[in-house]
Design a protein around this motif. Sequence first.
Motif, PDB file in Angstrom:
ATOM      1  N   VAL A 165       0.771  -1.159   0.269  1.00 13.79           N
ATOM      2  CA  VAL A 165      -0.141   0.027  -0.063  1.00 13.79           C
ATOM      3  C   VAL A 165       0.925   1.065   0.165  1.00 13.79           C
ATOM      4  O   VAL A 165       1.583   1.542   0.989  1.00 13.79           O
ATOM      5  N   ALA A 168      -3.304   5.441   1.315  1.00 12.92           N
ATOM      6  CA  ALA A 168      -4.851   5.132   1.454  1.00 12.92           C
ATOM      7  C   ALA A 168      -5.348   6.507   2.144  1.00 12.92           C
ATOM      8  O   ALA A 168      -4.707   6.942   2.978  1.00 12.92           O
ATOM      9  N   VAL A 198      -7.441   3.920  -2.204  1.00 17.90           N
ATOM     10  CA  VAL A 198      -6.059   3.225  -2.159  1.00 17.90           C
ATOM     11  C   VAL A 198      -5.366   2.818  -3.303  1.00 17.90           C
ATOM     12  O   VAL A 198      -5.962   2.873  -4.382  1.00 17.90           O
ATOM     13  N   CYS A 200      -2.043   0.616  -4.540  1.00 21.46           N
ATOM     14  CA  CYS A 200      -1.119  -0.480  -4.258  1.00 21.46           C
ATOM     15  C   CYS A 200      -0.300  -0.657  -5.349  1.00 21.46           C
ATOM     16  O   CYS A 200      -0.565  -0.654  -6.638  1.00 21.46           O
TER      17      CYS A 200
END
Length: 467
Positions: A165, A168, A198, A200
């Motif tokens: 991640v 976020a 988010v 990623c």
Amino acid sequence: MCRRRQWMRGGSGSEEDSGVAAYAGLQPREWLTSAGEALEGFTRHHAPSQAELFLAAERRLSFEYDAGTGRSIVNQGETMDAMARVSWDARQGMLTAPVGETGALPLLLERTARQATSGRASPLPELPAQSDSPSVSSPPPLQPERAARRMKHFIETAVPPGSVVQAALLTQVSTWRALVRASGARRARTEWREELFVRCETPRGAVVDAVAFPETAADDTVIIPLRHRLAEAVAALTGPAESLDRDLPLVLRPAVAAPLAAGLIWLLRGDVAAATPALARAVGRKLFPSVLSVVDDPNHPTGTRRVSMDDEGLSTDTLSLVDAGVLRGFLHASDTASRLGAPLNGRGFRTSMSPPTPEAVNPFLVPGETAVLPAHYTELVARVETFTTMPRPGTVTLVAGGWEVRDGRRVRRIAPVELELPVLETFRALRGVGTDLTFFPTAEGCGTPTLVFPPLLSGAQGGQAAR
């Protein structure tokens, strides 16, 4: 003067919102009363043909997760703005300013009159009769503790193995908007939005996704589908991959189809239609296959928004834009409806306090009753982040990876491929829609099910995804 309050702190905790009804000390009821008095005084001395004040107060919270430290930063603030619009037979004026006290409204009207220029204004839309008084209640208070809990739950349960991640962000936006006319008409509404975004990182590029939290939804009913999409993306973008078979039909899962759906909604805006005479003349004609229907439903249970009226005071009823391939109409603000001679449909919204322009609320491609897929196809499930999805008007560019599917089985992973899709021509080739309708805050709030197309990749660029 615009009064703002903002603070920041680390950790999973946050400052508590006071929950008071006032914005910078002003109650919504005081705003409405003062706006009416300001317009009454202004029209008594200037006698405009039309005059109105649009008031907007907003509270915003952002809860940002820092992957490097595992801590979060909370920001909260509020803004108050007003827009004045006045016109005479040969002059019109429009002006927006931040406000911090009710005494600023008469001054704003006077400044608008002084800056009015030659030109006839579009007539203000007629407001339907309203038996009850407009809402003067304050919108819901911000809830930083709930934001912290939801962010923690997402990080602990929804991040798939093999991904990192990078960012976020959970946002809460609580707004109150009101329209006051010199005629005495008043309309007011509140809106609450809570969304989680988010980003990623995977071995073949970054994936960006988001979800909206309806006010009554349980966390898992929203987060579990996001978890599934992220896991699908990581699986598709990790491990050995081969080039695609360009002769296979193309199946776009919702996460990949969403920007294409957003491109179609853009084409169905009244201002786009006004600039495209051939499109404007196509109302009532069958432009698309019968499998395509498009609806904007402000009350859809899984949509990203709940809006009862637009910023011109008109009701936002459910609107059919395409019905079984037939173009039924466009999204209209009063200006575009007037230009095209079309009926108003309550889709005039102000962005950054600009004049109202057409905007959908919860637009979506209507899902099918059953999922009909070819025997063999290319299935694209993960969209790799790109700088823009519409570098040229009417053309959507995607970079997406997935699988080659034969007889219902994924037989090999497909390296990310770049697709350049002209929206109108692509949807004219649509062969089928799935049952898995999903709404995406990352695609202008559009909803789409799986979309099935014939082979569209003759001009596609294979290989590594664009970075």
